[in-house]
Design an enzyme around this catalytic site. Structure first.
Site, PDB file in Angstrom:
ATOM      1  N   THR A  93      35.174  56.629  27.391  1.00 61.09           N
ATOM      2  CA  THR A  93      33.717  56.582  27.271  1.00 61.09           C
ATOM      3  C   THR A  93      33.131  56.729  28.671  1.00 61.09           C
ATOM      4  OG1 THR A  93      33.777  55.188  25.302  1.00 61.09           O
ATOM      5  CG2 THR A  93      31.738  55.180  26.579  1.00 61.09           C
ATOM      6  N   LYS A 168      28.449  58.677  21.327  1.00 60.14           N
ATOM      7  CA  LYS A 168      29.042  57.358  21.550  1.00 60.14           C
ATOM      8  C   LYS A 168      27.986  56.384  22.059  1.00 60.14           C
ATOM      9  CE  LYS A 168      32.188  54.136  21.977  1.00 60.14           C
ATOM     10  NZ  LYS A 168      33.457  54.257  22.706  1.00 60.14           N
ATOM     11  N   LYS A 236      29.834  48.120  30.710  1.00 65.39           N
ATOM     12  CA  LYS A 236      30.004  49.457  31.294  1.00 65.39           C
ATOM     13  C   LYS A 236      29.343  50.498  30.406  1.00 65.39           C
ATOM     14  CE  LYS A 236      32.849  52.485  30.370  1.00 65.39           C
ATOM     15  NZ  LYS A 236      33.977  53.370  29.989  1.00 65.39           N
TER      16      LYS A 236
END
Length: 288
Positions: A93, A168, A236
């Site tokens: 990601t 995502k 994150k």
């Protein structure tokens, strides 16, 4: 298919294992060599001590590493050693920006880069039930799909390079809101003195039902937060989301607030707790 897999952590190791079990010729790489050795011993596959050696002549190079800088480093080292027209599939990601950069770099060297983040967590990786959202060239993705299907239940092409990462981000925005709602629901039920098992049975059969409720209600009630995706990693990801929103103008007030709540969980010592630990923050406030 001759494949290299870089990043043999809690997600990458089982994903690479599924490839080996399906009969692919897989070479593993991990920055921590001991992890690569352990994976190779467990699967009967090979490992390489460097990215360049792992990538030598492979048709499909898959990575699942930590962040943008890790992706840049691995792809830059791997590219010159791959077979002509090889496909790189990145399950990390990252930002959409780095996905676009890597796609341009790969194409300039006669290869293809697909940004393909996943949803489903460690359990999904172990059970071969991940959902993959992919950006990049559709034909290149089609060539990689037989391998990706070994650990995926769904693969969706979302558009050009970066589209997988943007999708995502949508996933993480939705999860952040749902988990915060679940945390507050658990907290309210406890403070109100309700039977939390009975509450779950009552509300989980209606419109409040969600994957998070079905899988995290009872553990959150018990104060158990050792189930997969860690707060550090969620922060994150939300950082990537909020950076992108500052660029495209999206208004994400709830996401920004939940990100700060996760910062409070980190300050409580919960950096490695799973994302449902937002409930711990509320329980801690009640105690105070």
């Amino acid at each position: 298919m001759k494949i290299a897999f870089a990043g043999l952590g809690v997600m990458g190791a089982p994903m690479a294992r599924h490839l080996v079990n399906a009969g692919h010729d897989v070479t593993g790489f991990n920055r921590t060599t001991a992890k690569a050795q352990a994976w190779a011993t467990a699967t009967g596959a090979r490992f390489a001590p460097t990215v360049a050696e792992a990538a030598q002549g492979v048709e499909l190079f898959i990575l699942c590493v930590g962040n943008d800088d890790d992706v840049r480093a691995v792809v830059t080292e791997a590219l010159p050693h791959l077979a002509a027209s090889a496909v790189i599939v990145d399950h990390t990601t990252t930002s959409a920006k780095v996905a676009r950069e890597m796609a341009e770099m790969a194409q300039a060297q006669g290869r293809w880069f697909i940004d393909a983040p996943v949803s489903g967590g460690q359990a999904g990786a172990e059970n071969g039930q991940l959902s993959v959202m992919a950006g990049g060239d559709a034909d290149a993705l089609a060539r990689a799909e037989p391998a990706l299907n070994t650990y995926s239940k769904a693969i969706k092409h979302m558009g050009p390079a970066g589209s997988g990462q943007l999708t995502k981000m949508v996933n993480q925005i939705a999860i952040a809101g749902v988990v915060q709602g679940l945390a507050e629901a658990v907290h309210f039920a406890q403070v109100a003195g309700l039977d939390t098992n009975a509450v779950y049975e009552a509300v989980s059969k209606g419109a409040a039902q969600s994957w998070q409720m079905d899988n995290r209600w009872k553990t959150a009630v018990k104060g158990e937060f050792e189930f997969g995706f860690a707060v550090d990693w969620m922060r994150k990801d939300l950082g990537l989301v909020l950076d992108e929103a500052r660029t495209n103008g999206a208004v994400l007030s709830q996401t920004a607030l939940v990100d700060q709540f996760y910062a409070e969980v980190q300050a409580m010592g919960g950096a490695r707790w799973d994302t449902s630990s937002l409930a711990a923050r509320l329980q801690d406030r009640t105690k105070g």
